[in-house]
Motif scaffolding. Structure first.
Motif, PDB file in Angstrom:
ATOM      1  N   TRP A 142       5.580  -0.060  27.757  1.00 45.96           N
ATOM      2  CA  TRP A 142       7.030  -0.068  28.020  1.00 45.96           C
ATOM      3  C   TRP A 142       7.792  -0.723  26.865  1.00 45.96           C
ATOM      4  O   TRP A 142       8.856  -0.258  26.461  1.00 45.96           O
ATOM      5  CB  TRP A 142       7.328  -0.819  29.301  1.00 45.96           C
ATOM      6  N   ARG A 143       7.236  -1.821  26.345  1.00 47.29           N
ATOM      7  CA  ARG A 143       7.937  -2.562  25.285  1.00 47.29           C
ATOM      8  C   ARG A 143       8.056  -1.715  24.023  1.00 47.29           C
ATOM      9  O   ARG A 143       9.081  -1.763  23.326  1.00 47.29           O
ATOM     10  CB  ARG A 143       7.208  -3.870  24.983  1.00 47.29           C
ATOM     11  N   ALA A 144       7.021  -0.947  23.715  1.00 46.14           N
ATOM     12  CA  ALA A 144       7.087  -0.071  22.536  1.00 46.14           C
ATOM     13  C   ALA A 144       8.210   0.950  22.697  1.00 46.14           C
ATOM     14  O   ALA A 144       8.940   1.240  21.745  1.00 46.14           O
ATOM     15  CB  ALA A 144       5.750   0.631  22.343  1.00 46.14           C
ATOM     16  N   ARG A 157      10.454   8.946  29.644  1.00 46.78           N
ATOM     17  CA  ARG A 157       9.924  10.070  28.878  1.00 46.78           C
ATOM     18  C   ARG A 157       9.083   9.602  27.699  1.00 46.78           C
ATOM     19  O   ARG A 157       8.047  10.182  27.385  1.00 46.78           O
ATOM     20  CB  ARG A 157      11.081  10.959  28.391  1.00 46.78           C
ATOM     21  N   ALA A 158       9.538   8.540  27.036  1.00 46.48           N
ATOM     22  CA  ALA A 158       8.798   8.033  25.879  1.00 46.48           C
ATOM     23  C   ALA A 158       7.498   7.338  26.285  1.00 46.48           C
ATOM     24  O   ALA A 158       6.517   7.360  25.533  1.00 46.48           O
ATOM     25  CB  ALA A 158       9.679   7.066  25.088  1.00 46.48           C
ATOM     26  N   SER A 159       7.483   6.751  27.465  1.00 44.44           N
ATOM     27  CA  SER A 159       6.329   5.957  27.897  1.00 44.44           C
ATOM     28  C   SER A 159       5.294   6.755  28.657  1.00 44.44           C
ATOM     29  O   SER A 159       4.154   6.288  28.805  1.00 44.44           O
ATOM     30  CB  SER A 159       6.805   4.789  28.788  1.00 44.44           C
ATOM     31  N   LEU A 207       1.451   5.652  29.466  1.00 47.09           N
ATOM     32  CA  LEU A 207       1.182   5.183  30.822  1.00 47.09           C
ATOM     33  C   LEU A 207       0.045   5.977  31.457  1.00 47.09           C
ATOM     34  O   LEU A 207      -0.830   5.403  32.113  1.00 47.09           O
ATOM     35  CB  LEU A 207       2.444   5.292  31.680  1.00 47.09           C
ATOM     36  N   VAL A 208       0.065   7.287  31.280  1.00 44.95           N
ATOM     37  CA  VAL A 208      -1.001   8.120  31.854  1.00 44.95           C
ATOM     38  C   VAL A 208      -2.342   7.794  31.190  1.00 44.95           C
ATOM     39  O   VAL A 208      -3.383   7.756  31.857  1.00 44.95           O
ATOM     40  CB  VAL A 208      -0.661   9.612  31.713  1.00 44.95           C
ATOM     41  N   THR A 223      -0.830  16.136  36.764  1.00 45.97           N
ATOM     42  CA  THR A 223       0.447  15.587  37.219  1.00 45.97           C
ATOM     43  C   THR A 223       1.350  15.253  36.039  1.00 45.97           C
ATOM     44  O   THR A 223       2.568  15.493  36.076  1.00 45.97           O
ATOM     45  CB  THR A 223       0.204  14.320  38.058  1.00 45.97           C
ATOM     46  N   GLN A 224       0.758  14.717  34.973  1.00 45.53           N
ATOM     47  CA  GLN A 224       1.531  14.441  33.763  1.00 45.53           C
ATOM     48  C   GLN A 224       2.143  15.712  33.202  1.00 45.53           C
ATOM     49  O   GLN A 224       3.318  15.730  32.805  1.00 45.53           O
ATOM     50  CB  GLN A 224       0.633  13.786  32.706  1.00 45.53           C
ATOM     51  N   ARG A 225       1.372  16.782  33.158  1.00 46.40           N
ATOM     52  CA  ARG A 225       1.881  18.051  32.627  1.00 46.40           C
ATOM     53  C   ARG A 225       3.055  18.563  33.457  1.00 46.40           C
ATOM     54  O   ARG A 225       4.035  19.081  32.907  1.00 46.40           O
ATOM     55  CB  ARG A 225       0.762  19.095  32.608  1.00 46.40           C
ATOM     56  N   VAL A 226       2.949  18.425  34.775  1.00 44.61           N
ATOM     57  CA  VAL A 226       4.042  18.862  35.655  1.00 44.61           C
ATOM     58  C   VAL A 226       5.298  18.047  35.374  1.00 44.61           C
ATOM     59  O   VAL A 226       6.410  18.591  35.270  1.00 44.61           O
ATOM     60  CB  VAL A 226       3.630  18.734  37.126  1.00 44.61           C
ATOM     61  N   LEU A 227       5.147  16.739  35.232  1.00 42.76           N
ATOM     62  CA  LEU A 227       6.302  15.880  34.948  1.00 42.76           C
ATOM     63  C   LEU A 227       6.915  16.203  33.595  1.00 42.76           C
ATOM     64  O   LEU A 227       8.134  16.187  33.432  1.00 42.76           O
ATOM     65  CB  LEU A 227       5.883  14.409  35.008  1.00 42.76           C
ATOM     66  N   GLU A 228       6.074  16.498  32.615  1.00 40.37           N
ATOM     67  CA  GLU A 228       6.584  16.823  31.283  1.00 40.37           C
ATOM     68  C   GLU A 228       7.346  18.150  31.276  1.00 40.37           C
ATOM     69  O   GLU A 228       8.324  18.299  30.547  1.00 40.37           O
ATOM     70  CB  GLU A 228       5.429  16.870  30.284  1.00 40.37           C
ATOM     71  N   ARG A 229       6.896  19.107  32.098  1.00 42.62           N
ATOM     72  CA  ARG A 229       7.617  20.378  32.170  1.00 42.62           C
ATOM     73  C   ARG A 229       8.960  20.227  32.873  1.00 42.62           C
ATOM     74  O   ARG A 229       9.896  20.978  32.599  1.00 42.62           O
ATOM     75  CB  ARG A 229       6.768  21.417  32.910  1.00 42.62           C
ATOM     76  N   ARG A 230       9.083  19.248  33.739  1.00 40.91           N
ATOM     77  CA  ARG A 230      10.339  19.018  34.442  1.00 40.91           C
ATOM     78  C   ARG A 230      11.346  18.269  33.591  1.00 40.91           C
ATOM     79  O   ARG A 230      12.543  18.329  33.856  1.00 40.91           O
ATOM     80  CB  ARG A 230      10.094  18.212  35.722  1.00 40.91           C
ATOM     81  N   ARG A 231      10.911  17.599  32.530  1.00 38.31           N
ATOM     82  CA  ARG A 231      11.795  16.778  31.726  1.00 38.31           C
ATOM     83  C   ARG A 231      12.937  17.534  31.093  1.00 38.31           C
ATOM     84  O   ARG A 231      14.095  17.067  31.148  1.00 38.31           O
ATOM     85  CB  ARG A 231      10.978  16.037  30.646  1.00 38.31           C
TER      86      ARG A 231
END
Length: 214
Positions: free
Chosen positions: A101-103, A137-139, A143-144, A200-208
């Motif tokens: 998160w800090r990065a 979005r950046a993290s 995180l994943v 799940t990460q891929r799904v979230l990235e497509r929704r961004r």
């Protein structure tokens, strides 16, 4: 291996998922809170977070688990193996999540925050509408990645009696005197769990992009 052996390892997989999910749900927001303390450079609290993150990142998960399980009773607080395991995994992943998160916070364009401040936007609204969407979005990839490492770190809690995938496979292999099949099955279960997380990460990235246009 018989059906009971497969079922035993599958039960260990359930324990792995529960422990991982609980520590992730607790550790991700906790890491964000710690990162915000560092980002804001709150006096004294900032130093405490730096020491905490440095200490926990250098401590193996198995050592931290043993410390929590055996040291807390000395202070009058006894935990069962499952809560102790969740606490140890949460403390560990929160330290790593803090740095992720800090990065992202360090790379956040501060002028956007200042512009919102100039328009007298409330602090909570600034964070919710401007900082957090970009920060998330950046993290997300980091995180994943930490979540997958967290799943693979769960065998550390076997030292206090938790039967997760690896421990269950070890028991089956010791009973059947053929360790290869149970560990191959355990590997497949780990792969399925991590695959579900990455999916799940891929799904979230497509929704961004959609969310960004909204």
């Amino acid at each position: 291996m018989n059906a009971f052996d497969y079922w035993s390892i599958a039960q260990g997989a359930l324990a792995t998922v529960v422990l991982s999910l609980a520590s992730i749900v607790l550790g991700v927001p906790l890491g964000l809170g710690l990162a915000l303390i560092r980002w804001a450079r709150i006096p004294f609290a900032n130093r405490v977070v730096i020491v905490y993150v440095s200490l926990i990142r250098s401590c193996p998960a198995v050592t931290l688990t043993l410390l929590i399980f055996f040291a807390l009773p000395q202070f009058g607080l006894s935990l069962d193996p499952t809560p102790a395991a969740i606490l140890a995994l949460t403390i560990s992943t929160a330290a790593f999540n803090c740095e992720i998160w800090r990065a992202a916070l360090m790379n956040f364009p501060r002028e956007q925050y200042d512009a919102a401040l100039a328009f007298a936007m409330p602090r909570s609204l600034r964070f919710r509408r401007i900082v957090m969407p970009q920060l998330w979005r950046a993290s997300l990839p980091g995180l994943v990645n930490e979540m997958t490492l967290q799943i693979k770190a769960t065998p550390a809690v076997a030292v206090i009696g938790i039967v997760e995938i690896t421990r269950a496979a070890l028991r089956v292999g010791a009973r059947t005197y053929d360790p290869l099949p149970p560990f191959v099955f355990a590997l497949l279960l780990y792969g399925l769990i991590v695959f579900a997380l990455i999916r799940t990460q891929r799904v979230l990235e497509r929704r961004r992009p959609v969310e960004a246009r909204v």
